[in-house]
Design an enzyme around this catalytic site. Structure first.
Site, PDB file in Angstrom:
ATOM      1  N   TYR A   1      86.301 109.797  89.050  1.00 55.24           N
ATOM      2  CA  TYR A   1      85.770 108.939  90.586  1.00 55.24           C
ATOM      3  C   TYR A   1      86.380 107.040  89.631  1.00 55.24           C
ATOM      4  O   TYR A   1      86.234 106.590  90.684  1.00 55.24           O
ATOM      5  CB  TYR A   1      83.704 109.137  90.590  1.00 55.24           C
ATOM      6  CG  TYR A   1      83.174 109.802  91.322  1.00 55.24           C
ATOM      7  CD1 TYR A   1      83.169 109.985  92.882  1.00 55.24           C
ATOM      8  CD2 TYR A   1      83.045 110.964  90.648  1.00 55.24           C
ATOM      9  CE1 TYR A   1      82.973 110.309  93.668  1.00 55.24           C
ATOM     10  CE2 TYR A   1      82.757 112.250  91.545  1.00 55.24           C
ATOM     11  CZ  TYR A   1      82.747 111.905  92.632  1.00 55.24           C
ATOM     12  OH  TYR A   1      82.105 112.931  93.382  1.00 55.24           O
TER      13      TYR A   1
ATOM     14  N   CYS B   1      75.528 108.021  86.970  1.00 55.69           N
ATOM     15  CA  CYS B   1      75.652 106.205  85.407  1.00 55.69           C
ATOM     16  C   CYS B   1      74.068 106.328  84.872  1.00 55.69           C
ATOM     17  O   CYS B   1      74.157 106.634  83.737  1.00 55.69           O
ATOM     18  CB  CYS B   1      76.025 105.512  85.671  1.00 55.69           C
ATOM     19  SG  CYS B   1      78.143 105.679  86.052  1.00 55.69           S
TER      20      CYS B   1
ATOM     21  N   GLY C   1      88.575 107.166  87.237  1.00 56.47           N
ATOM     22  CA  GLY C   1      90.173 107.134  86.680  1.00 56.47           C
ATOM     23  C   GLY C   1      91.023 106.896  87.981  1.00 56.47           C
ATOM     24  O   GLY C   1      91.613 106.127  88.154  1.00 56.47           O
TER      25      GLY C   1
ATOM     26  N   LEU D   1      82.225  99.565  87.930  1.00 52.62           N
ATOM     27  CA  LEU D   1      82.470  99.521  89.900  1.00 52.62           C
ATOM     28  C   LEU D   1      81.443 100.073  89.964  1.00 52.62           C
ATOM     29  O   LEU D   1      80.172 101.095  89.491  1.00 52.62           O
ATOM     30  CB  LEU D   1      83.409 100.513  90.240  1.00 52.62           C
ATOM     31  CG  LEU D   1      83.615 101.533  89.738  1.00 52.62           C
ATOM     32  CD1 LEU D   1      82.961 102.708  90.518  1.00 52.62           C
ATOM     33  CD2 LEU D   1      85.646 101.822  89.745  1.00 52.62           C
TER      34      LEU D   1
ATOM     35  N   THR E   1      82.281 105.520  80.039  1.00 54.08           N
ATOM     36  CA  THR E   1      80.840 104.513  78.896  1.00 54.08           C
ATOM     37  C   THR E   1      80.737 105.779  77.535  1.00 54.08           C
ATOM     38  O   THR E   1      80.498 106.527  77.708  1.00 54.08           O
ATOM     39  CB  THR E   1      80.316 104.309  80.053  1.00 54.08           C
ATOM     40  OG1 THR E   1      80.650 104.038  80.995  1.00 54.08           O
ATOM     41  CG2 THR E   1      78.895 103.850  79.732  1.00 54.08           C
TER      42      THR E   1
HETATM   43  P1  NAD Z   1      84.538 112.981  86.433  1.00 57.76           P
HETATM   44  O1  NAD Z   1      83.497 113.945  85.823  1.00 57.76           O
HETATM   45  O2  NAD Z   1      84.281 112.106  87.218  1.00 57.76           O
HETATM   46  O3  NAD Z   1      85.836 112.676  86.145  1.00 57.76           O
HETATM   47  C1  NAD Z   1      86.425 112.882  84.640  1.00 57.76           C
HETATM   48  C2  NAD Z   1      87.267 113.380  84.131  1.00 57.76           C
HETATM   49  O4  NAD Z   1      87.894 113.658  83.166  1.00 57.76           O
HETATM   50  C3  NAD Z   1      87.612 114.965  85.118  1.00 57.76           C
HETATM   51  O5  NAD Z   1      88.424 115.328  86.284  1.00 57.76           O
HETATM   52  C4  NAD Z   1      88.074 115.870  83.803  1.00 57.76           C
HETATM   53  O6  NAD Z   1      88.754 116.709  84.247  1.00 57.76           O
HETATM   54  C5  NAD Z   1      89.005 115.302  82.909  1.00 57.76           C
HETATM   55  N1  NAD Z   1      89.202 115.228  81.622  1.00 57.76           N
HETATM   56  C6  NAD Z   1      87.729 115.598  80.581  1.00 57.76           C
HETATM   57  N2  NAD Z   1      88.128 116.061  79.503  1.00 57.76           N
HETATM   58  C7  NAD Z   1      89.651 116.254  79.902  1.00 57.76           C
HETATM   59  C8  NAD Z   1      90.773 115.786  78.481  1.00 57.76           C
HETATM   60  N3  NAD Z   1      90.733 116.208  77.463  1.00 57.76           N
HETATM   61  N4  NAD Z   1      91.666 115.997  79.104  1.00 57.76           N
HETATM   62  C9  NAD Z   1      92.619 115.164  80.879  1.00 57.76           C
HETATM   63  N5  NAD Z   1      91.042 115.547  81.356  1.00 57.76           N
HETATM   64  C10 NAD Z   1      90.416 115.562  81.781  1.00 57.76           C
HETATM   65  O7  NAD Z   1      83.810 111.227  85.057  1.00 57.76           O
HETATM   66  P2  NAD Z   1      83.694 109.896  86.167  1.00 57.76           P
HETATM   67  O8  NAD Z   1      82.701 110.181  87.215  1.00 57.76           O
HETATM   68  O9  NAD Z   1      84.883 109.255  87.003  1.00 57.76           O
HETATM   69  O10 NAD Z   1      83.128 108.551  85.065  1.00 57.76           O
HETATM   70  C11 NAD Z   1      84.458 109.153  83.598  1.00 57.76           C
HETATM   71  C12 NAD Z   1      83.301 107.793  83.038  1.00 57.76           C
HETATM   72  O11 NAD Z   1      83.399 106.611  83.063  1.00 57.76           O
HETATM   73  C13 NAD Z   1      82.138 108.340  82.163  1.00 57.76           C
HETATM   74  O12 NAD Z   1      81.993 107.712  81.001  1.00 57.76           O
HETATM   75  C14 NAD Z   1      81.478 107.815  82.824  1.00 57.76           C
HETATM   76  O13 NAD Z   1      80.042 106.827  82.330  1.00 57.76           O
HETATM   77  C15 NAD Z   1      82.239 106.411  83.189  1.00 57.76           C
HETATM   78  N6  NAD Z   1      81.384 105.220  84.278  1.00 57.76           N
HETATM   79  C16 NAD Z   1      80.897 106.456  85.832  1.00 57.76           C
HETATM   80  C17 NAD Z   1      81.443 105.643  86.920  1.00 57.76           C
HETATM   81  C18 NAD Z   1      80.895 105.847  88.341  1.00 57.76           C
HETATM   82  O14 NAD Z   1      80.840 104.957  88.702  1.00 57.76           O
HETATM   83  N7  NAD Z   1      81.477 107.156  88.286  1.00 57.76           N
HETATM   84  C19 NAD Z   1      81.211 103.956  86.919  1.00 57.76           C
HETATM   85  C20 NAD Z   1      81.568 103.158  85.331  1.00 57.76           C
HETATM   86  C21 NAD Z   1      82.090 104.337  84.767  1.00 57.76           C
HETATM   87  C1  UDX Z   2      76.149 101.981  88.598  1.00 54.27           C
HETATM   88  C2  UDX Z   2      75.770 100.447  88.447  1.00 54.27           C
HETATM   89  O1  UDX Z   2      75.645 100.185  89.767  1.00 54.27           O
HETATM   90  C3  UDX Z   2      78.128 100.175  88.176  1.00 54.27           C
HETATM   91  O2  UDX Z   2      77.681  98.782  88.225  1.00 54.27           O
HETATM   92  C4  UDX Z   2      78.251 101.317  86.723  1.00 54.27           C
HETATM   93  O3  UDX Z   2      79.543 100.270  86.749  1.00 54.27           O
HETATM   94  C5  UDX Z   2      78.060 102.238  87.246  1.00 54.27           C
HETATM   95  O4  UDX Z   2      76.376 102.953  87.265  1.00 54.27           O
HETATM   96  P1  UDX Z   2      76.349 103.228  90.825  1.00 54.27           P
HETATM   97  O5  UDX Z   2      75.231 104.280  90.422  1.00 54.27           O
HETATM   98  O6  UDX Z   2      77.897 104.651  91.506  1.00 54.27           O
HETATM   99  O7  UDX Z   2      76.911 102.113  89.800  1.00 54.27           O
HETATM  100  O8  UDX Z   2      75.616 102.603  92.496  1.00 54.27           O
HETATM  101  P2  UDX Z   2      74.318 101.731  92.465  1.00 54.27           P
HETATM  102  O9  UDX Z   2      75.034 100.678  93.791  1.00 54.27           O
HETATM  103  O10 UDX Z   2      74.374 101.171  90.856  1.00 54.27           O
HETATM  104  O11 UDX Z   2      73.330 102.386  92.612  1.00 54.27           O
HETATM  105  C6  UDX Z   2      72.339 103.129  91.751  1.00 54.27           C
HETATM  106  C7  UDX Z   2      71.328 103.805  92.468  1.00 54.27           C
HETATM  107  O12 UDX Z   2      70.205 103.399  92.191  1.00 54.27           O
HETATM  108  C8  UDX Z   2      71.561 104.492  94.053  1.00 54.27           C
HETATM  109  O13 UDX Z   2      70.920 106.076  94.020  1.00 54.27           O
HETATM  110  C9  UDX Z   2      70.766 103.695  94.459  1.00 54.27           C
HETATM  111  O14 UDX Z   2      70.043 104.020  95.809  1.00 54.27           O
HETATM  112  C10 UDX Z   2      69.785 103.134  93.781  1.00 54.27           C
HETATM  113  N1  UDX Z   2      69.597 101.247  94.067  1.00 54.27           N
HETATM  114  C11 UDX Z   2      70.220 100.471  93.905  1.00 54.27           C
HETATM  115  C12 UDX Z   2      67.959 101.317  94.553  1.00 54.27           C
HETATM  116  O15 UDX Z   2      67.319 102.050  94.856  1.00 54.27           O
HETATM  117  N2  UDX Z   2      67.355 100.153  94.624  1.00 54.27           N
HETATM  118  C13 UDX Z   2      68.433  98.941  94.557  1.00 54.27           C
HETATM  119  O16 UDX Z   2      67.649  98.080  94.578  1.00 54.27           O
HETATM  120  C14 UDX Z   2      69.502  99.654  94.073  1.00 54.27           C
END
Ligand code: NAD
Ligand code: UDX
Length: 454
Positions: free
Chosen positions: A10, A271, A12, A158, A127
């Protein structure tokens, strides 16, 4: 420059698509061990739903954006490697249930030293617990090839559902590095990528440890606001106050601000819970039990909110849900995403199932993930993308996700096809309670007085 991202999830996937879009002269490659995920990135059916993502990928893919499973080649050719692998809550051994599981990060580091043939900048995009860069540096510098790696922290802020908008127009980009001349050069190289489209004043540089910790703190503060208003929503329901009025007026104070004050059935997503639990673990690890307990309460209130939501349903529906059909409107953790990780819908469904209710789950994008989440519930759960089908013959509707389309349905038609008395429990403050009450529903808007016909 050759930019590599390890981890096509989500974060990358969309982040690298936007970098490729904004920097046409850089070659951006995203690799993953998950071959089906990479195949999906290379197809017309992307592995994640994000508004605007398909257009960006279509513009850049196979121009300067490549999704690949060839990790050795990606590492060999890269100048900068972003590491964006998953860092879930550790579910075993020491720290189980709280600490971050860093096995994927360490495996990535070991792949880098196995295949690298030149010095590189390694960017923490995942993270991570504060001071992970120290451990990462030690693993990377255990290589026997004399290679040198600069570690930079560049956490991603994001939010899902608005990822492309957030990436194109971020509030800030944070880049942390070591206070050495090589550290500063590495930070500047990463900043140079973002300078292509992000104004200079929004690119903030700090020390490594501050950068790592800021990401956890930003998520904890956001989640804390949601738990704060959710806790007050319970008091509103007892007193006749209206949570939407309370938060609207409280949020007009510029010191408080209006955002992230929406009461709901609880926060979900991959997260918030994970990162707060990690913060709790770090506080415990560093001998700060009072601080740990303070932040743990944010997660407790969140669990309580989903439990409370189902308990309210049970009480309103004459203390029995057995055999009653409940239409669940929404399963994604928020609107505009198919992601269901930690969605409150999971806890709500399981509690309803435990009450022997029949649950009809309706969601425009999240049904595939919902089926995986509930795979162990063989009976009593059905799935449909059509809210009218879900509600037909139902005793109640529970709104779990704030999808726009649930606001504008023909609720008179839905009411006619439901069992009477018909109930609607609005867990997101989404629908016009007065109008639904006029139609005939008994309406329970979360945190507000109920509008009933009894
Ligand atoms: P995700 O599970 O969607 O993606 C991670 C990917 O890494 C998977 O496709 C997995 O197969 C791959 N992977 C794992 N080990 C590997 C390896 N050794 N070599 C190559 N690929 C490998 O996770 P995500 O939601 O993209 O989150 C990634 C990081 O970003 C986490 O630390 C998360 O906390 C952080 N983050 C997520 C969000 C979000 O909204 N999802 C926002 C900000 C930060
Ligand atoms: C969050 C952070 O916002 C983002 O900056 C970080 O990089 C990843 O984690 P995300 O989890 O994707 O993002 O969505 P976000 O919009 O933060 O909502 C998180 C949860 O809180 C959702 O379930 C949303 O419905 C809930 N929420 C958000 C509430 O219940 N009330 C609000 O006022 C805002």
């Amino acid at each position: 420059m050759n930019i590599l991202c390890i981890g096509a999830g989500y974060v990358g996937g969309p982040t690298m698509a936007v970098i490729a879009d904004q920097c046409p002269d850089h070659r951006v490659t995203v690799v993953d061990i998950n071959t089906s995920r990479i195949a999906a990135w290379n197809s017309d059916s992307l592995p994640i739903y994000e508004p605007g993502l398909a257009e960006v990928v279509a513009r850049c893919r196979n121009r300067n954006l490549f999704y690949s499973t060839d990790i050795p080649r990606g590492i060999r050719e890269a100048d900068i490697i972003f590491v964006s692998v998953n860092t879930p809550t550790k579910m075993f051994g020491a720290g189980a249930g709280k600490a971050a599981d860093l096995q994927y990060l360490e495996k990535t580091a070991r792949s880098i030293i196995e295949y690298a043939e030149s010095d590189k900048i390694v960017v923490e995009k995942s993270t991570l617990p504060v001071r992970t860069a120290q451990a990462l540096s030690r693993v990377l510098h255990s290589n026997a090839k004399g290679l040198h790696f600069q570690i930079v922290s560049n956490p991603e802020f994001l939010a899902e559902g608005s990822a492309i908008r957030d990436l194109k127009n971020p509030d800030r980009v944070l880049i942390g590095g070591l206070e050495t001349s090589q550290g500063r050069q590495a930070v500047d190289a990463v900043a140079g990528i973002y300078r292509r489209w992000v104004p200079e004043e929004k690119i903030i540089t700090t020390g490594l440890w501050s950068s790592e910790l800021t990401k956890l703190v930003a998520n904890a503060l956001l989640a804390q606001r949601v738990s704060s208003v959710n806790s007050i929503s319970a008091l509103c329901e007892k007193t006749g106050a209206n949570i939407n009025e309370v938060t609207r007026v409280a949020g007009l104070d510029s010191r408080i601000g209006a955002k992230f004050l929406k009461a709901g059935v609880g926060f979900g997503g991959s997260c918030f819970k994970k990162d707060i639990l990690n913060l709790v673990y770090l506080c415990e690890f560093y001998g700060l039990p009072e601080v740990a307990a303070y932040w743990e309460q944010v997660v407790r209130i969140n669990d309580y909110q989903a439990e409370r939501f189902v308990r309210n349903m049970l009480a309103a529906m004459f203390n029995t849900l057995a055999g009653k059909k409940i239409a669940l409107f929404g399963f994604a953790f928020k609107r505009d995403t198919g992601d269901t990780r930690e969605s409150p819908a999971i806890a709500v469904t399981r509690q309803l199932h435990a009450e022997h209710a029949e649950i009809a789950i309706c969601d425009p994008k999240a049904l595939d993930n919902a089926k995986l989440d509930l795979a162990d519930l063989a009976e009593g759960v059905t799935y449909t993308a059509d809210p009218y089908t879900a509600a037909r013959g139902a005793h109640a509707i529970a709104i779990i996700t704030d999808w726009d389309e649930f606001r504008d349905l023909d609720y008179a038609q839905i009411y006619d096809a439901m069992n009477k008395p018909a109930f609607i429990f609005d867990g997101r403050g989404l629908v016009d309670a007065g109008r639904l009450h006029e139609i005939g529903f008994n309406v329970y808007p979360l945190g507000c007085p109920a509008l009933t016909h009894f």
